[in-house]
Design an enzyme around this catalytic site. Sequence first.
Site, PDB file in Angstrom:
ATOM      1  N   ARG A 143      22.908  34.003  44.633  1.00 62.51           N
ATOM      2  CA  ARG A 143      23.959  33.684  43.673  1.00 62.51           C
ATOM      3  C   ARG A 143      25.084  32.943  44.391  1.00 62.51           C
ATOM      4  O   ARG A 143      25.271  33.080  45.602  1.00 62.51           O
ATOM      5  CB  ARG A 143      24.521  34.952  43.032  1.00 62.51           C
ATOM      6  CG  ARG A 143      23.488  35.836  42.340  1.00 62.51           C
ATOM      7  CD  ARG A 143      24.120  37.127  41.865  1.00 62.51           C
ATOM      8  NE  ARG A 143      23.183  37.986  41.145  1.00 62.51           N
ATOM      9  CZ  ARG A 143      22.463  38.962  41.721  1.00 62.51           C
ATOM     10  NH1 ARG A 143      22.583  39.177  43.041  1.00 62.51           N
ATOM     11  NH2 ARG A 143      21.647  39.705  41.009  1.00 62.51           N
ATOM     12  N   LYS A 167      25.302  42.268  43.795  1.00 66.43           N
ATOM     13  CA  LYS A 167      26.089  42.989  42.809  1.00 66.43           C
ATOM     14  C   LYS A 167      26.178  44.461  43.174  1.00 66.43           C
ATOM     15  O   LYS A 167      25.215  45.063  43.647  1.00 66.43           O
ATOM     16  CB  LYS A 167      25.453  42.825  41.418  1.00 66.43           C
ATOM     17  CG  LYS A 167      25.584  41.416  40.853  1.00 66.43           C
ATOM     18  CD  LYS A 167      25.068  41.349  39.429  1.00 66.43           C
ATOM     19  CE  LYS A 167      25.300  39.968  38.827  1.00 66.43           C
ATOM     20  NZ  LYS A 167      24.821  39.882  37.421  1.00 66.43           N
ATOM     21  N   HIS A 237      23.210  28.277  39.604  1.00 65.48           N
ATOM     22  CA  HIS A 237      22.270  29.184  38.950  1.00 65.48           C
ATOM     23  C   HIS A 237      20.992  28.470  38.529  1.00 65.48           C
ATOM     24  O   HIS A 237      19.926  29.093  38.445  1.00 65.48           O
ATOM     25  CB  HIS A 237      22.929  29.856  37.745  1.00 65.48           C
ATOM     26  CG  HIS A 237      22.728  31.339  37.721  1.00 65.48           C
ATOM     27  ND1 HIS A 237      23.184  32.175  38.716  1.00 65.48           N
ATOM     28  CD2 HIS A 237      22.079  32.149  36.848  1.00 65.48           C
ATOM     29  CE1 HIS A 237      22.851  33.428  38.441  1.00 65.48           C
ATOM     30  NE2 HIS A 237      22.166  33.427  37.316  1.00 65.48           N
ATOM     31  N   ARG A 240      18.814  28.751  41.392  1.00 65.30           N
ATOM     32  CA  ARG A 240      18.289  30.131  41.464  1.00 65.30           C
ATOM     33  C   ARG A 240      17.120  30.296  40.493  1.00 65.30           C
ATOM     34  O   ARG A 240      16.088  30.875  40.839  1.00 65.30           O
ATOM     35  CB  ARG A 240      19.420  31.094  41.129  1.00 65.30           C
ATOM     36  CG  ARG A 240      19.043  32.583  41.097  1.00 65.30           C
ATOM     37  CD  ARG A 240      20.320  33.404  40.942  1.00 65.30           C
ATOM     38  NE  ARG A 240      20.091  34.782  40.512  1.00 65.30           N
ATOM     39  CZ  ARG A 240      19.835  35.794  41.331  1.00 65.30           C
ATOM     40  NH1 ARG A 240      19.753  35.584  42.639  1.00 65.30           N
ATOM     41  NH2 ARG A 240      19.675  37.024  40.864  1.00 65.30           N
ATOM     42  N   HIS A 263      17.639  41.765  41.828  1.00 69.94           N
ATOM     43  CA  HIS A 263      17.718  42.350  40.492  1.00 69.94           C
ATOM     44  C   HIS A 263      17.567  43.867  40.584  1.00 69.94           C
ATOM     45  O   HIS A 263      16.754  44.377  41.348  1.00 69.94           O
ATOM     46  CB  HIS A 263      16.610  41.802  39.589  1.00 69.94           C
ATOM     47  CG  HIS A 263      16.864  40.403  39.118  1.00 69.94           C
ATOM     48  ND1 HIS A 263      15.869  39.579  38.639  1.00 69.94           N
ATOM     49  CD2 HIS A 263      18.016  39.685  39.031  1.00 69.94           C
ATOM     50  CE1 HIS A 263      16.385  38.423  38.299  1.00 69.94           C
ATOM     51  NE2 HIS A 263      17.691  38.460  38.526  1.00 69.94           N
ATOM     52  N   TYR A 272      11.280  35.309  33.756  1.00 71.03           N
ATOM     53  CA  TYR A 272      10.687  34.133  34.384  1.00 71.03           C
ATOM     54  C   TYR A 272       9.191  34.042  34.125  1.00 71.03           C
ATOM     55  O   TYR A 272       8.618  32.957  34.197  1.00 71.03           O
ATOM     56  CB  TYR A 272      10.962  34.143  35.890  1.00 71.03           C
ATOM     57  CG  TYR A 272      12.424  34.006  36.224  1.00 71.03           C
ATOM     58  CD1 TYR A 272      13.074  32.783  36.114  1.00 71.03           C
ATOM     59  CD2 TYR A 272      13.169  35.111  36.629  1.00 71.03           C
ATOM     60  CE1 TYR A 272      14.414  32.649  36.408  1.00 71.03           C
ATOM     61  CE2 TYR A 272      14.517  34.995  36.926  1.00 71.03           C
ATOM     62  CZ  TYR A 272      15.130  33.770  36.813  1.00 71.03           C
ATOM     63  OH  TYR A 272      16.473  33.650  37.092  1.00 71.03           O
TER      64      TYR A 272
END
Length: 297
Positions: A143, A167, A237, A240, A263, A272
């Site tokens: 990211r 995150k 992004h 990504r 994730h 995806y």
Amino acid sequence: MNPLLCDFLIYLEKEKRYSIHTISAYREDLETFFEFLEGIDPKNVTKEHIRFFLGHLLRHGMARRSVARKLASIRAFFKYLLHRGVVEKNPAWTLRAPKIEKKLPRFLPMEGLIRALESMPSQNPLDIRDRAILELFYGSGIRVSELVRLNLQDVNLEQGTIRVQGKGGKERIIPLGKVTVATLKTYFQHRSALGPSSGESAFFLNAKGHRLTTRGVQTLVWKRLSLLLHQGNFSPHLLRHSFATHLLDQGADLEAVKELLGHASLSTTQIYTHLTSDRLKRVYQQAHPRAESSKRG
């Protein structure tokens, strides 16, 4: 600001370790909610208050996705109050968010993207830096917030890995390919030409020798890809998304892609697979002799 809201935002920063941008989004959502309530104490908020607020937003044209985000922020806030014993129940817990269409992430064609990266200029340190940034985005899927936080000690060019903080402050180690490592090594050799100040630990620097900002990276990615690929809405992004899609196209394991992307849930990565399955369907329709049998007959 409501003291309970202030406490909640501190909790997000100190305990959940959310990014500044995420905390800012929570703050905006909840301040909008409390302004609508016109002074009603959070302890007295009911499901009906929240439902009326969401309906008000929809009637005034707010996108369903944005309304759903506001509900998620309200639900998280009252969950925090419930755990602290401020309220006896979460009034937002059983409310359903408005249905939103899932948009499949955009990605760039593999051959065109590789040609674009290989044709980037390398006439000065900023050219070299920008090539390294684009290669790292595509070669690792990180990211933009993770890239700007990269420090010198996070990049191990001998082992070909980077350590990123994702995150919630979760760290992960990402392996890099030979091309990405080579461009990072070239950039590192020219990094001093950007004039880093004494003790500057950031791996990527701006033209003044300081750490790049998120906005600065977003701008340079847009400018570089616009020049190389001409039309399009280009962002970090997008690279990504291209990283993940191309991996799955080449047969990568879904669980491995999940770990590389950082994730928390496999369901986030599974979007995806829709892209790759759609591509396979098109290939089948175009190539298999039985795909269009009804038309051939």
